[in-house]
Design a protein around this motif. Structure first.
Motif, mmCIF file in Angstrom:
data_model
loop_
_atom_site.group_PDB
_atom_site.id
_atom_site.type_symbol
_atom_site.label_atom_id
_atom_site.label_comp_id
_atom_site.label_asym_id
_atom_site.label_seq_id
_atom_site.Cartn_x
_atom_site.Cartn_y
_atom_site.Cartn_z
ATOM 1 N N ALA A 57 0.723 -1.049 -0.052
ATOM 2 C CA ALA A 57 -0.143 -0.096 -0.028
ATOM 3 C C ALA A 57 0.843 1.151 -0.030
ATOM 4 N N GLY A 58 2.101 1.223 0.267
ATOM 5 C CA GLY A 58 2.952 2.426 0.484
ATOM 6 C C GLY A 58 3.798 2.519 -0.782
ATOM 7 N N GLY A 59 3.781 1.617 -1.797
ATOM 8 C CA GLY A 59 4.550 1.564 -2.989
ATOM 9 C C GLY A 59 5.460 0.451 -2.824
ATOM 10 N N VAL A 60 6.551 0.629 -3.655
ATOM 11 C CA VAL A 60 7.446 -0.454 -3.717
ATOM 12 C C VAL A 60 8.136 -0.650 -2.330
ATOM 13 N N VAL A 61 8.273 -1.686 -1.465
ATOM 14 C CA VAL A 61 8.636 -2.032 -0.293
ATOM 15 C C VAL A 61 9.980 -3.052 -0.336
ATOM 16 N N GLY A 62 10.167 -3.636 -1.268
ATOM 17 C CA GLY A 62 11.062 -4.763 -1.328
ATOM 18 C C GLY A 62 11.541 -4.789 -2.697
ATOM 19 N N LEU A 63 12.897 -5.062 -2.776
ATOM 20 C CA LEU A 63 13.757 -5.405 -3.877
ATOM 21 C C LEU A 63 14.147 -7.001 -3.930
ATOM 22 N N ASN A 64 13.924 -7.321 -5.335
ATOM 23 C CA ASN A 64 14.177 -8.795 -5.548
ATOM 24 C C ASN A 64 15.764 -8.652 -6.284
ATOM 25 N N LEU A 65 16.829 -9.249 -5.613
ATOM 26 C CA LEU A 65 17.826 -9.395 -6.131
ATOM 27 C C LEU A 65 18.474 -10.973 -6.721
ATOM 28 N N TRP A 66 17.422 -11.726 -6.355
ATOM 29 C CA TRP A 66 17.638 -13.120 -6.415
ATOM 30 C C TRP A 66 16.674 -13.854 -7.439
ATOM 31 N N PRO A 67 16.759 -13.545 -8.605
ATOM 32 C CA PRO A 67 15.598 -14.025 -9.462
ATOM 33 C C PRO A 67 15.721 -15.780 -9.726
ATOM 34 N N GLU A 68 16.753 -16.346 -9.229
ATOM 35 C CA GLU A 68 16.847 -17.679 -9.394
ATOM 36 C C GLU A 68 16.092 -18.355 -8.169
ATOM 37 N N GLN A 69 16.005 -17.685 -7.081
ATOM 38 C CA GLN A 69 15.272 -18.143 -6.087
ATOM 39 C C GLN A 69 13.815 -18.123 -5.927
ATOM 40 N N PRO A 70 13.082 -19.455 -5.701
ATOM 41 C CA PRO A 70 11.697 -19.646 -6.021
ATOM 42 C C PRO A 70 11.316 -18.992 -4.657
#
Length: 567
Positions: free
Chosen positions: A332-345
């Motif tokens: 609800a506050g916008g982008v709050v988490g960054l994904n640096l590990w696309p290989e992780q399910p």
């Protein structure tokens, strides 16, 4: 450095018009050469910017406490004078004592009104809105006023980079590392009007074919354009539930799309491609994406609340065999988490220490204690669950978002988390408080016992919302959309209630005493949830965040599903 990046992006933006001006003299090789040059310039600029952002992230996460102190200072500086309570002090204890926690609150729907959702100004990616109040959260409506990040501080201090831009740059770099062949010119197609990337940037690797309409926003036109390109490496959609609608529409309108391809709309006629589409559809939904685009590697969608069911359905059916990647988590506050590990399910996200300020409120077993104190990112404990608290520098409020995360690791001094549930999606007719994750687990176990069934969508309504108790004990009305099963026997319907009792002992106790009636399962078609999403999207405040409510609190929204019951 920032000026150089902006100059490179300006050059990038000028190349497409130049290519269009050049096209009449040499529409073939010259256009291809310009597209290649555009891609090289853009990719060089984005790689440089991503490396710069990664260095900044590395430095800020190594000094998480100091970075959050700077974020607090920026929030206080950005607040209007009358709302600035600390008079220059940036002590965290004083900040907490002067600004008590508040909850996200959303205006109640007027049952007699024509609007399903309250009016509000449109938001862009990376910006959302928060309205704070002490009343309970409502999951079906969108909050306001806007949370802005990345604006200049009034005293000329350092300007934090918008989290949305950071998520996009780092996400592109991570995606390129995991799938190096994806980001090539013409290798990506977005099937929804809005991109999953949180910050709008030029995409030189998505080269439209001749005859395509520039800026086409109609989902049908976007799908037809993608079908004309059999060499795609990646599919994009804003969210997984929207991509689910795209593939459902592809099956429903397959013959119409095949005729359009054969007739040449848009572009040159492609009868061979129309034949491929018909043949692929005849083989059913499983693996359909790879049959249509044999070089596909990854599906990119933006992660948000209520998307897990759609991702599971896409993995099991249309997108079988493909990797899924989300560059960020949107709340609800916008982008709050960054994904640096696309290989992780399963979606692992880093909570960044910059602006906006993020605090973590421990979630206690049996409910949230009002006297609980928030902790900063560096103080988070692995294995614990926390509710996210965001500080909006515009209105200077410490707002509980309702999103609960579980800490699964650390990146330097910052927590790596997995989003587990939304407190606003809790079911409770007798104080039992069944969380979103608990109900989803029980429903998944029940569907696994229905022969041949794949869950596409679901929605829950407490019986009081629909006045459906009829003198009996309060209960849950559960609407499910399935693939592979056209009718539900009474035995199958009862399995959900049994799974709920096995999963949640408190619910089992209430059922045994007769305080809560059995959950009633009703089968609806996928078009019911498309209609629900259309109603939600009709609100001016709907573009962000793209959450999917699983518990409906408003009678009008619940009746959209009730009218579509098949059995």
């Amino acid at each position: 450095m920032l000026l150089l990046f902006l100059l490179l992006l300006l050059l990038l933006l000028l190349l497409p018009p130049l290519s269009r001006l050049w096209q009449p003299w040499s529409p073939g090789p010259r256009l291809s050469w310009l597209a290649c040059l555009q891609h090289r310039v853009a990719w060089g600029a984005l790689c440089w910017a991503a490396a710069w952002q990664r260095r900044r992230l590395e430095q800020s996460t190594l000094r998480a406490g100091q970075s959050q102190q700077q974020a607090l200072r920026w929030c206080l500086q950005g607040a209007p004078g009358p709302r600035r309570p600390l008079r220059g002090s940036t002590d965290m204890s004083a900040f907490r004592s002067h600004l008590p926690l508040t909850k996200a609150s959303l205006a109640q729907e007027e049952e007699s009104g024509e609007q399903l959702l309250p009016p509000a100004s449109k938001q862009h990616h990376g910006k959302a809105s928060l309205q704070v109040n002490s009343s309970p959260m409502d999951p079906n409506l969108q909050p306001h006023p806007p949370l802005r990040v990345g604006k200049d501080s009034p005293d000329g201090g350092p300007t934090p980079c918008p989290v949305s831009l950071q998520a996009t740059l780092l996400g592109l770099a991570a995606l390129n590392k995991a799938h190096p062949e994806v980001l090539v010119p013409g290798g990506t197609a977005c099937l929804t009007p809005t991109s999953p990337w949180p910050s709008p940037l030029p995409w030189p690797w998505r080269v439209p074919s001749p005859g395509s309409a520039p800026g086409a926003k109609d989902p049908g036109a976007l799908l037809l354009e993608a079908l004309r390109s059999p060499g795609l490496r990646a599919l994009e959609a804003r969210t997984a539930v929207e991509l689910l609608d795209v593939f459902s529409g592809l099956e429903a309108n397959g013959e119409e799309l095949a005729r359009a391809l054969a007739a040449g709309g848009p572009g040159a006629p492609l009868p061979w491609r129309a034949a491929e589409l018909r043949e692929a559809l005849e083989q059913g939904p499983r693996g359909l994406a790879l049959r249509l685009w044999p070089q596909l590697q990854v599906v990119v969608t933006l992660d948000a609340g209520g998307q897990a069911e759609a991702v599971a359905a896409l993995r099991a059916l249309w997108c079988r065999g493909l990797a899924f990647f989300s560059p960020a988590y949107a709340a609800a506050g916008g982008v709050v988490g960054l994904n640096l590990w696309p290989e992780q399910p399963g979606g692992l996200y880093l909570l960044p220490p910059g602006a906006p300020l993020i605090e973590l409120l421990p979630v206690r077993e049996g409910g949230q204690e009002e006297a609980a104190t928030t902790v900063l990112l560096a103080e988070a404990q692995e294995g614990e669950e926390y509710e996210l608290v965001l500080t909006d520098h515009t209105s200077l409020t410490r707002c509980r978002l309702g999103d609960v995360v579980r800490v699964v690791g650390a990146y330097n001094q910052c927590p790596v988390v997995r989003f587990v549930r939304r407190l606003s999606q809790t079911l409770s007719v007798r104080g039992e408080d069944i969380g979103e994750d608990v109900f989803s687990e029980a429903l998944s176990r029940a569907v696994g016992q229905w022969p041949g069934a794949t869950l596409l969508d679901h929605g829950c309504v407490e019986s009081s919302v629909l006045d459906s108790s009829g003198g009996s004990a309060p209960h849950y009305e559960v609407f499910v959309a399935l693939r592979g099963l056209r009718n539900l026997s009474e035995e199958n319907r009862d399995k959900l209630d049994h799974c709920l009792q096995e999963t949640y002992p408190r619910y089992k106790s209430l059922r045994f005493r007769g305080s809560v009636g059995p959950a009633r399962v009703q089968l609806v078609g996928p078009e019911a949830f498309r209609e629900l999403r259309a109603a939600l999207a009709a609100s001016p405040s709907s573009p962000f965040p793209p959450e999917m409510p699983r518990v409906l609190r408003h009678r009008r929204l619940a009746r959209l599903l009730q009218r579509r019951v098949l059995s």
